[in-house]
Scaffold this motif. Structure first.
Motif, PDB file in Angstrom:
ATOM      1  N   ALA A 121       8.262   1.008   5.618  1.00 32.35           N
ATOM      2  CA  ALA A 121       7.073   0.163   5.832  1.00 32.35           C
ATOM      3  C   ALA A 121       7.500  -1.249   6.252  1.00 32.35           C
ATOM      4  N   LEU A 122       8.548  -1.762   5.602  1.00 31.16           N
ATOM      5  CA  LEU A 122       9.019  -3.116   5.932  1.00 31.16           C
ATOM      6  C   LEU A 122       9.449  -3.216   7.397  1.00 31.16           C
ATOM      7  N   LEU A 123      10.010  -2.120   7.919  1.00 32.69           N
ATOM      8  CA  LEU A 123      10.576  -2.177   9.279  1.00 32.69           C
ATOM      9  C   LEU A 123       9.667  -1.537  10.332  1.00 32.69           C
ATOM     10  N   HIS A 124       8.492  -1.005   9.926  1.00 25.67           N
ATOM     11  CA  HIS A 124       7.728  -0.167  10.859  1.00 25.67           C
ATOM     12  C   HIS A 124       7.294  -0.914  12.120  1.00 25.67           C
ATOM     13  N   ASP A 125       6.940  -2.175  11.988  1.00 27.31           N
ATOM     14  CA  ASP A 125       6.480  -2.900  13.174  1.00 27.31           C
ATOM     15  C   ASP A 125       7.615  -3.614  13.900  1.00 27.31           C
ATOM     16  N   VAL A 126       8.739  -3.820  13.202  1.00 28.42           N
ATOM     17  CA  VAL A 126       9.921  -4.372  13.882  1.00 28.42           C
ATOM     18  C   VAL A 126      10.334  -3.399  14.993  1.00 28.42           C
ATOM     19  N   ALA A 127      10.065  -2.101  14.746  1.00 25.94           N
ATOM     20  CA  ALA A 127      10.465  -1.062  15.711  1.00 25.94           C
ATOM     21  C   ALA A 127       9.413  -0.802  16.775  1.00 25.94           C
ATOM     22  N   ASP A 128       8.275  -1.509  16.704  1.00 24.41           N
ATOM     23  CA  ASP A 128       7.198  -1.215  17.654  1.00 24.41           C
ATOM     24  C   ASP A 128       7.588  -1.671  19.065  1.00 24.41           C
TER      25      ASP A 128
ATOM     26  N   THR B 271       1.517   7.163  -6.394  1.00 30.24           N
ATOM     27  CA  THR B 271       0.393   8.051  -6.720  1.00 30.24           C
ATOM     28  C   THR B 271       0.667   9.482  -6.274  1.00 30.24           C
ATOM     29  N   GLU B 272       1.295   9.629  -5.118  1.00 30.82           N
ATOM     30  CA  GLU B 272       1.497  10.971  -4.549  1.00 30.82           C
ATOM     31  C   GLU B 272       2.850  11.573  -4.926  1.00 30.82           C
ATOM     32  N   GLY B 273       3.652  10.839  -5.685  1.00 37.55           N
ATOM     33  CA  GLY B 273       4.956  11.357  -6.108  1.00 37.55           C
ATOM     34  C   GLY B 273       5.965  11.459  -4.971  1.00 37.55           C
ATOM     35  N   ALA B 274       5.961  10.475  -4.064  1.00 35.46           N
ATOM     36  CA  ALA B 274       6.927  10.473  -2.951  1.00 35.46           C
ATOM     37  C   ALA B 274       8.097   9.544  -3.265  1.00 35.46           C
ATOM     38  N   ASP B 275       9.067   9.493  -2.357  1.00 36.37           N
ATOM     39  CA  ASP B 275      10.232   8.616  -2.520  1.00 36.37           C
ATOM     40  C   ASP B 275       9.818   7.167  -2.225  1.00 36.37           C
ATOM     41  N   THR B 276       9.641   6.403  -3.302  1.00 35.77           N
ATOM     42  CA  THR B 276       9.083   5.050  -3.186  1.00 35.77           C
ATOM     43  C   THR B 276       9.971   4.117  -2.358  1.00 35.77           C
ATOM     44  N   GLU B 277      11.272   4.175  -2.611  1.00 38.47           N
ATOM     45  CA  GLU B 277      12.172   3.241  -1.926  1.00 38.47           C
ATOM     46  C   GLU B 277      12.233   3.513  -0.422  1.00 38.47           C
ATOM     47  N   LEU B 278      12.192   4.793  -0.082  1.00 40.86           N
ATOM     48  CA  LEU B 278      12.206   5.162   1.342  1.00 40.86           C
ATOM     49  C   LEU B 278      10.922   4.660   2.024  1.00 40.86           C
TER      50      LEU B 278
ATOM     51  N   THR C 228       0.839  -1.206   0.000  1.00 42.01           N
ATOM     52  CA  THR C 228       0.000   0.000   0.000  1.00 42.01           C
ATOM     53  C   THR C 228       0.872   1.253   0.000  1.00 42.01           C
ATOM     54  N   ALA C 229       1.921   1.241   0.816  1.00 42.42           N
ATOM     55  CA  ALA C 229       2.810   2.413   0.903  1.00 42.42           C
ATOM     56  C   ALA C 229       3.457   2.689  -0.456  1.00 42.42           C
ATOM     57  N   VAL C 230       3.867   1.633  -1.151  1.00 41.92           N
ATOM     58  CA  VAL C 230       4.490   1.814  -2.468  1.00 41.92           C
ATOM     59  C   VAL C 230       3.465   2.402  -3.448  1.00 41.92           C
TER      60      VAL C 230
END
Ligand code: ADP
Ligand code: NI
Length: 216
Positions: A52-59, A40-47, A33-35
């Motif tokens: 997103a891949l690590l977001h819950d590892v850090a929870d 769609t919003e023209g953001a840095d896709t790789e970032l 979803t983030a990608v």
């Protein structure tokens, strides 16, 4: 293996044994979803992808003390030769992602908005509904009990200790998520998922009250 492939392996391994809705499949959906939102919003896709891949590892829920989660991911990024500027950007995104009742930080970049939106979108709609019932089951809560009133949202830990129900969780959190989405692309998806949940609740409560055979 490049950094993204390594982060994917890390998340798969980290969530191997989780049964509370924070599995690898959640991380994968949030990442996809983030990608999509980033494109769609023209953001840095790789970032967006790697955060997103690590977001819950850090929870912190998965670590001993508050703040440990972020340090853990920072160490991991360093060990895997992530450039310093990128480390900073990733950690700043992850730091704003969680929905901690009343304590969630306002995202400071489009990329942070996107990853937060992606994570919140996974808590609503059909999958969000299913996750909610899975969570209630895992924490021994009823799916519905008209005698238990919805709680007001407090700090994570106190919130968890007080019993509620799956249906209450919609009123406590899930139906409020749509209004917190930042990006237009996420709002469009959120609108539809919100309508689905409202219809689900109407049907659920109708069946609960026996409206099908109790027309008067
Ligand atoms: P996060 O803030 O990391 O998304 P939570 O741990 O609060 O996650 O929630 C994980 C999933 O479980 C979400 O889909 C959320 O809606 C659901 N959930 C959280 N708390 C409850 C609860 N008390 N009852 C039912 N579902 C819940
Ligand atoms: Ni998440």
């Amino acid at each position: 293996m490049n950094l993204i492939q390594k982060a994917e392996q890390k998340a798969i391994y980290f969530f191997e044994h989780d049964a509370t809705g924070h599995d690898w499949q959640h991380t994968k959906r949030v990442t996809d979803t983030a990608v999509f939102l980033a494109e769609t919003e023209g953001a840095d896709t790789e970032l967006c992808r790697i955060a997103a891949l690590l977001h819950d590892v850090a929870d912190d829920k998965f670590h001993d003390q508050d703040g440990d989660g972020l340090n853990y991911v920072q160490r991991w990024l360093k060990e895997n030769d992530c450039p310093e500027k990128m480390q900073k950007d990733i950690l700043s995104i992850i730091n704003t992602v969680s929905f901690k009742g009343g304590h969630n930080k306002t995202p400071e970049s489009l990329e942070a908005e996107i990853v937060q939106d992606a994570d919140r979108l996974d808590a609503i709609g059909a999958i969000g509904t299913a996750r909610c019932f899975m969570f209630a089951g895992a924490f021994n809560e009823a799916m519905h009990d008209p005698d238990i009133l919805p709680k007001t949202y407090g700090s994570s830990k106190a919130y968890r200790e007080e019993k509620s129900t799956a249906v209450n969780h919609f009123y406590e959190k899930l139906l409020t998520i749509k209004e917190t989405l930042h990006t237009p692309a996420a709002r469009t998806i959120g609108e539809e998922r919100h309508m689905f949940m409202k219809r689900f609740l109407e049907t659920f409560l109708g069946e609960w009250e026996g409206t099908a055979f109790n027309k008067e």
